[in-house]
Design a protein around this motif. Structure first.
Motif, PDB file in Angstrom:
ATOM      1  N   PRO A 298       0.789  -1.319  -0.067  1.00 27.88           N
ATOM      2  CA  PRO A 298      -0.055  -0.066   0.126  1.00 27.88           C
ATOM      3  C   PRO A 298       0.812   1.183  -0.149  1.00 27.88           C
ATOM      4  N   ALA A 299       1.697   1.331   0.822  1.00 25.38           N
ATOM      5  CA  ALA A 299       2.695   2.513   0.933  1.00 25.38           C
ATOM      6  C   ALA A 299       3.423   2.954  -0.438  1.00 25.38           C
ATOM      7  N   ALA A 300       3.758   1.796  -1.006  1.00 26.96           N
ATOM      8  CA  ALA A 300       4.617   1.965  -2.221  1.00 26.96           C
ATOM      9  C   ALA A 300       3.468   2.269  -3.592  1.00 26.96           C
ATOM     10  N   PHE A 301       2.308   1.790  -3.318  1.00 31.34           N
ATOM     11  CA  PHE A 301       1.333   2.194  -4.420  1.00 31.34           C
ATOM     12  C   PHE A 301       0.795   3.528  -4.127  1.00 31.34           C
ATOM     13  N   GLY A 302       0.736   4.051  -2.772  1.00 30.65           N
ATOM     14  CA  GLY A 302       0.637   5.495  -2.330  1.00 30.65           C
ATOM     15  C   GLY A 302       1.522   6.380  -3.075  1.00 30.65           C
ATOM     16  N   LEU A 303       2.891   5.914  -3.037  1.00 31.05           N
ATOM     17  CA  LEU A 303       3.735   6.807  -3.423  1.00 31.05           C
ATOM     18  C   LEU A 303       3.531   6.784  -5.252  1.00 31.05           C
ATOM     19  N   LEU A 304       3.250   5.816  -5.754  1.00 30.44           N
ATOM     20  CA  LEU A 304       3.023   5.660  -7.218  1.00 30.44           C
ATOM     21  C   LEU A 304       1.946   6.505  -7.416  1.00 30.44           C
ATOM     22  N   MET A 305       1.056   6.499  -6.809  1.00 30.53           N
ATOM     23  CA  MET A 305      -0.503   7.267  -7.081  1.00 30.53           C
ATOM     24  C   MET A 305      -0.233   8.579  -7.203  1.00 30.53           C
ATOM     25  N   SER A 306       0.682   9.103  -6.043  1.00 30.67           N
ATOM     26  CA  SER A 306       1.049  10.607  -6.146  1.00 30.67           C
ATOM     27  C   SER A 306       1.957  11.134  -7.116  1.00 30.67           C
ATOM     28  N   ARG A 307       2.697  10.366  -7.444  1.00 30.50           N
ATOM     29  CA  ARG A 307       3.639  10.619  -8.634  1.00 30.50           C
ATOM     30  C   ARG A 307       2.952  10.662  -9.848  1.00 30.50           C
ATOM     31  N   TYR A 308       1.992   9.777 -10.006  1.00 28.26           N
ATOM     32  CA  TYR A 308       1.173   9.576 -11.311  1.00 28.26           C
ATOM     33  C   TYR A 308       0.292  10.926 -11.390  1.00 28.26           C
ATOM     34  N   ALA A 309      -0.454  11.255 -10.273  1.00 26.23           N
ATOM     35  CA  ALA A 309      -1.228  12.669 -10.101  1.00 26.23           C
ATOM     36  C   ALA A 309      -0.493  13.569 -10.413  1.00 26.23           C
ATOM     37  N   TYR A 310       0.691  13.665 -10.147  1.00 25.08           N
ATOM     38  CA  TYR A 310       1.547  14.915 -10.180  1.00 25.08           C
ATOM     39  C   TYR A 310       2.068  14.990 -11.850  1.00 25.08           C
ATOM     40  N   GLN A 311       2.268  13.917 -12.444  1.00 21.77           N
ATOM     41  CA  GLN A 311       2.702  14.197 -13.527  1.00 21.77           C
ATOM     42  C   GLN A 311       1.359  14.147 -14.756  1.00 21.77           C
TER      43      GLN A 311
ATOM     44  N   GLU B 171       6.689   4.189 -14.798  1.00 20.15           N
ATOM     45  CA  GLU B 171       7.111   3.288 -16.148  1.00 20.15           C
ATOM     46  C   GLU B 171       7.256   1.631 -15.545  1.00 20.15           C
ATOM     47  N   SER B 172       6.829   0.945 -16.480  1.00 24.02           N
ATOM     48  CA  SER B 172       7.034  -0.472 -16.040  1.00 24.02           C
ATOM     49  C   SER B 172       7.385  -1.204 -17.097  1.00 24.02           C
ATOM     50  N   GLY B 173       7.547  -2.733 -16.808  1.00 25.87           N
ATOM     51  CA  GLY B 173       7.995  -3.385 -18.046  1.00 25.87           C
ATOM     52  C   GLY B 173       7.013  -3.796 -19.080  1.00 25.87           C
ATOM     53  N   PHE B 174       5.923  -3.223 -18.851  1.00 23.43           N
ATOM     54  CA  PHE B 174       4.867  -3.602 -19.920  1.00 23.43           C
ATOM     55  C   PHE B 174       5.325  -2.528 -21.188  1.00 23.43           C
ATOM     56  N   LEU B 175       6.020  -1.470 -21.153  1.00 26.47           N
ATOM     57  CA  LEU B 175       6.452  -0.652 -22.087  1.00 26.47           C
ATOM     58  C   LEU B 175       7.344  -1.574 -22.884  1.00 26.47           C
ATOM     59  N   GLN B 176       7.998  -2.229 -22.433  1.00 26.98           N
ATOM     60  CA  GLN B 176       8.992  -3.309 -23.236  1.00 26.98           C
ATOM     61  C   GLN B 176       8.498  -4.517 -23.855  1.00 26.98           C
ATOM     62  N   LEU B 177       7.544  -4.968 -22.963  1.00 28.71           N
ATOM     63  CA  LEU B 177       7.185  -6.306 -23.433  1.00 28.71           C
ATOM     64  C   LEU B 177       6.069  -6.276 -24.516  1.00 28.71           C
TER      65      LEU B 177
ATOM     66  N   TYR C  13      12.074  -1.535  -4.552  1.00 25.83           N
ATOM     67  CA  TYR C  13      12.441  -0.013  -3.774  1.00 25.83           C
ATOM     68  C   TYR C  13      12.460   1.264  -4.597  1.00 25.83           C
ATOM     69  N   GLY C  14      11.584   1.941  -4.710  1.00 28.32           N
ATOM     70  CA  GLY C  14      11.509   3.211  -5.391  1.00 28.32           C
ATOM     71  C   GLY C  14      11.213   2.997  -6.940  1.00 28.32           C
ATOM     72  N   ARG C  15      10.540   1.952  -7.376  1.00 28.06           N
ATOM     73  CA  ARG C  15      10.272   1.564  -8.682  1.00 28.06           C
ATOM     74  C   ARG C  15       8.709   1.219  -8.910  1.00 28.06           C
ATOM     75  N   SER C  16       8.104   1.082  -9.899  1.00 22.23           N
ATOM     76  CA  SER C  16       6.663   0.937  -9.961  1.00 22.23           C
ATOM     77  C   SER C  16       6.513  -0.871  -9.294  1.00 22.23           C
ATOM     78  N   TRP C  17       6.793  -1.686 -10.346  1.00 17.30           N
ATOM     79  CA  TRP C  17       6.922  -3.279  -9.848  1.00 17.30           C
ATOM     80  C   TRP C  17       7.995  -3.616 -10.745  1.00 17.30           C
ATOM     81  N   ILE C  18       8.432  -4.800 -10.246  1.00 19.29           N
ATOM     82  CA  ILE C  18       9.594  -5.591 -10.905  1.00 19.29           C
ATOM     83  C   ILE C  18       9.203  -6.512 -12.170  1.00 19.29           C
ATOM     84  N   ILE C  19       8.154  -7.177 -11.971  1.00 19.26           N
ATOM     85  CA  ILE C  19       7.728  -8.461 -12.788  1.00 19.26           C
ATOM     86  C   ILE C  19       6.698  -7.794 -13.384  1.00 19.26           C
TER      87      ILE C  19
END
Lengths: 388, 140
Positions: free
Chosen positions: A140-153, A255-261, A374-380
């Motif tokens: 949850p905290a990791a996705f809270g960080l992600l949501m804030s940044r998404y909204a900012y951008q 960003e996530s790996g979906f961009l590349q796959l 740590y500090g990224r969206s998700w790994i896989i």
């Protein structure tokens, strides 16, 4: 070496429960029994097994072996698929590759987990020193960080996230496997009033750990027919990307790996986002769906909220998303969650969606996500296309 | 009330990689991070190899503690059930000027809310769990 197309020729799923008091083995047994019952094949024909890793049995490095033993299966191919929420997809893909290599003919992919009853995992690594002391104890905290940044951008996506939550709950109410605790309708107002778990992330943006299991049967089209399995869907594409751009410590969180796959996936299948009939997107949190829509090419980067608000994403709409309710509204059966939406895709392609059957059911795109770093969206990131 | 402290680096060399230099730095209020002399770049969190070369081209260097808030979240952490104090925190992912990201709780200014883009610096404090740790203080 087989040249017959790889297919999924059967599925099974056990109702999701909160604190069932049962183990992953019990769930695996239930779902295996249902798989044999639904496909009417004797267990002796199954000579391959992929077991998804499990939070409740996470301390057991021999889980696949114990599971083969528990289910009474002799395996010429045995696999522990440990890609978090992508484990089921990766297990099916690995089974397909093993079949093409001649190592197995008929493989079961079983995902069973019971984290709301028992927790058996310790992620270790850097978390105790560098993550947990900062209050980032879990997703949850990791996705809270992600949501804030998404909204900012890109602007505040709240209305789109509300639409996703409400639509998926509507779908879940038509799904007999939905967890009892989640079996009530929600409105936009309910969503907006739900408490912040990790602001701006709300409770209704988030999954709830439950217990559950699902299973799939993977083989070739020729062999499926030869043993009387007339319903099957072809696997026409599969691609993964884990730990994208590892040498960039400032990779955008959005960003996530979906961009590349995505290009590799669509090249394999010959499909494109505009041709997809249903999207069964990994949905541990609502924001992940927006990002996947963007990264897979359904819309431009940053336009996920607009796309969701302008698209009918219900099961009867132009792009049905998570027609079974997804793990957000069915309940997240731990690491079996990646199989939840995959089974729903197969069910829909078999024409067995019942009250929530999609109108166009010739193909489906299914995704999986694993591990919050740590500090990224998700790994896989993983995605698969299926065609009837 | 501070719960019985278990230092996060209690098993620093055994549980993950050897982060002794990081914790030595913390104890003297210095931010010691891994640095790859081949890439001429820092990395954080610590890893067993350089993320730039894949080799053990690594040393520990003191890094400037200034940076910018990249993103934030707010929530309640701690668990009464687990015996730790419950408290509201603002958590930030900070982009340090040396080119890495750092997770940190935020020393919130009394006068206003924290925002993405705020400038500040890493400071050191006694963590509620009873050991010296770091957080990010927004510039006044």
């Amino acid at each position: 070496m087989s040249h017959s197309p790889i297919v999924i020729a059967g599925y099974a799923e056990i109702p999701v429960k909160f604190r069932s008091g049962r183990s992953a083995y019990e769930y695996a047994g239930q779902v295996f029994d249902q798989l044999l019952s639904r496909t009417a094949i004797p267990k002796e024909l199954i000579d391959g097994l992929s077991v998804s890793s499990s939070l409740s049995e996470g301390s057991n490095p021999f889980l696949a072996g114990y599971m083969a033993e528990a289910l009474g299966l002799q395996c010429h191919w045995l696999n522990l698929s440990a890609l978090g929420g992508a484990s089921s997809l990766a297990g099916v893909a690995a089974a397909g590759a093993a079949i093409q290599a001649g190592r197995t003919r008929l493989a079961a992919v079983i995902s069973a987990d019971a984290p709301s009853t028992k927790w058996g995992s310790n992620y270790g690594a850097y978390r105790a020193e560098f993550q947990a002391p900062n209050g980032v104890m879990g997703p949850p905290a990791a996705f809270g960080l992600l949501m804030s940044r998404y909204a900012y951008q890109y602007g505040d996506p709240t209305e789109a996230l509300a639409k996703i939550a409400v639509t998926q709950r509507r779908h879940a109410l038509l799904n007999e496997n939905t967890c009892d605790k989640l079996r009530k309708p929600i409105s936009r107002e309910d969503y907006l009033a739900s408490r912040f778990v990790a602001k701006p992330l709300r409770l209704l943006d988030s999954v709830m750990f439950c217990d559950g299991a699902n299973a799939l049967l993977v083989t070739t089209e020729d062999y499926a027919r030869s043993i009387g399995l007339e319903k099957f869907v072809r696997i026409t594409g599969y691609a993964e990307c884990s730990n994208p751009n590892p040498g960039d410590p400032l990779l955008p969180l959005t960003e996530s790996g979906f961009l590349q796959l995505a290009p590799r996936l669509f090249e394999q299948s010959g499909l494109s986002p505009g041709k997809i009939h249903q999207l069964q997107a990994y949905d541990d949190f609502t924001i992940a769906i927006l990002m996947q829509l963007e990264h897979l090419g359904f819309c431009e980067t940053g336009a996920g909220a607009k796309f969701v608000l302008e698209t009918d994403i219900s099961f009867s709409g132009s792009l049905p998303i998570n027609t079974g309710g997804g793990q957000l509204s069915v309940g997240q059966p731990g690491l079996a969650s990646g199989g939840l939406n995959l089974v729903e895709a197969v069910r829909q392609l078999f024409g067995e969606g019942g009250e929530r059957q999609v109108r166009r059911a010739q193909n489906a795109l299914v995704t999986g996500i694993g591990m919050i770093p740590y500090g990224r969206s998700w790994i896989i990131s993983a995605a698969m296309t299926l065609e009837a | 009330m501070v719960a019985a402290a278990k230092h996060p680096a209690e098993n620093a060399t055994r549980d993950y990689i050897d982060s002794t230099e990081f914790w030595r730095g913390i104890s003297r209020s210095a931010l010691m991070l891994q640095y790859c002399p081949v890439a001429k770049a820092f990395q954080h969190y610590p890893r067993p190899v350089s993320i730039y070369t894949g080799r053990r081209t690594l040393e520990w260097r003191e890094a400037s503690s200034t940076g910018t808030v990249y993103t934030i979240t707010e929530g309640m952490i701690g668990s009464a059930a687990a015996g730790s104090e419950q408290r509201d925190v603002v958590i930030a992912l900070v982009e340090l000027d040396v080119g890495v990201r750092l997770l940190a709780t935020v020393d919130v200014p009394a006068s206003r809310e924290v925002q993405i883009g705020d400038r500040g610096r890493v400071v050191f404090f006694e963590h509620p769990e009873g050991y010296i740790y770091y957080r990010f203080r927004i510039d006044a």
